[in-house]
Design an enzyme around this catalytic site. Structure first.
Site, PDB file in Angstrom:
ATOM      1  N   ASN A  63       0.570  -0.901  -0.101  1.00 43.31           N
ATOM      2  CA  ASN A  63      -0.907   0.001   0.411  1.00 43.31           C
ATOM      3  C   ASN A  63       0.757   1.218  -0.144  1.00 43.31           C
ATOM      4  OD1 ASN A  63       0.578  -1.312   3.370  1.00 43.31           O
ATOM      5  ND2 ASN A  63      -0.807   0.333   3.625  1.00 43.31           N
ATOM      6  N   GLU A  65      -0.183   5.278   0.618  1.00 38.53           N
ATOM      7  CA  GLU A  65      -0.314   6.759   1.146  1.00 38.53           C
ATOM      8  C   GLU A  65       0.514   7.738   0.153  1.00 38.53           C
ATOM      9  OE1 GLU A  65      -2.402   3.644   4.748  1.00 38.53           O
ATOM     10  OE2 GLU A  65      -1.316   5.770   4.986  1.00 38.53           O
ATOM     11  N   GLU A  76      -2.512  -4.778  -3.155  1.00 38.66           N
ATOM     12  CA  GLU A  76      -3.342  -5.781  -4.094  1.00 38.66           C
ATOM     13  C   GLU A  76      -3.117  -4.758  -5.154  1.00 38.66           C
ATOM     14  OE1 GLU A  76      -4.642  -4.838  -1.077  1.00 38.66           O
ATOM     15  OE2 GLU A  76      -5.943  -6.968   0.072  1.00 38.66           O
ATOM     16  N   CYS A 113      -9.832  -5.608   0.726  1.00 39.89           N
ATOM     17  CA  CYS A 113     -11.382  -4.313   0.229  1.00 39.89           C
ATOM     18  C   CYS A 113     -12.052  -4.776  -0.947  1.00 39.89           C
ATOM     19  CB  CYS A 113     -10.518  -2.821   0.451  1.00 39.89           C
ATOM     20  SG  CYS A 113     -10.142  -2.493  -1.576  1.00 39.89           S
TER      21      CYS A 113
END
Length: 161
Positions: A63, A65, A76, A113
């Site tokens: 990830n 950010e 992912e 998610c």
């Protein structure tokens, strides 16, 4: 009269990474390695993903950010989009995911998610073949699904367009 239907899924729950076959152990190890390099200063929640291609290459993502949170991107999608960019015609066999928090232990498996489920679904639809998913926290149980359809049973794809 309305008809009721029940949707069932089946997953395999492994007690730990050691129960996986060698290929999936290597894949999960890559996801853990990717997780440790995540850029997550805002959520303090690091996720790593590893994509196993049909040529046995593993592509990692984590990830990323942004101060304009939540404008970042999940591990992912970083990994699967890179795989799609690098090998646009190659099939994806499996994706492993590992998550950890900076301020507490994550010992239960963390599933992708909704946005990531949809992105993985797109690649399954594109290649007309399921993609195995393996996910875990930072340690403990590993859940394995045979397809993202196990996590997104009523998915949307281009056939509706």
């Amino acid at each position: 009269m309305a008809e009721r239907k029940k949707i069932n899924i089946e997953v395999t729950v492994h007690e730990n990474v050691e129960e996986l076959n060698e290929s999936f152990k290597t894949l999960m190890s890559s996801a853990i390695n990717a997780r440790k390099k995540a850029y997550a200063p805002y959520s303090k929640f690091s996720v790593g993903a590893a994509v196993l291609m049909e040529n046995n290459e593993i592509i990692e993502g984590n990830n990323q950010e942004n101060a304009c949170y939540p404008a970042g991107l999940c591990a992912e999608r970083v990994a699967i989009f890179y795989a799609g960019a690098k090998y646009p015609e190659m099939r994806i066999r499996a994706i492993a995911i590992s998550a950890a928090a900076l301020d507490h232990g994550v010992n239960e498996p963390v599933a992708p998610c909704g946005s990531c489920r949809q992105a993985i679904s797109e690649y399954e639809f594109k290649q007309s073949e399921p993609i195995k998913l393996l996910f875990m926290g930072e340690k403990g149980k590993v859940i394995m699904c045979n397809s993202v359809a196990d996590l997104l049973p009523l998915g949307f794809n281009s056939s509706y367009l």
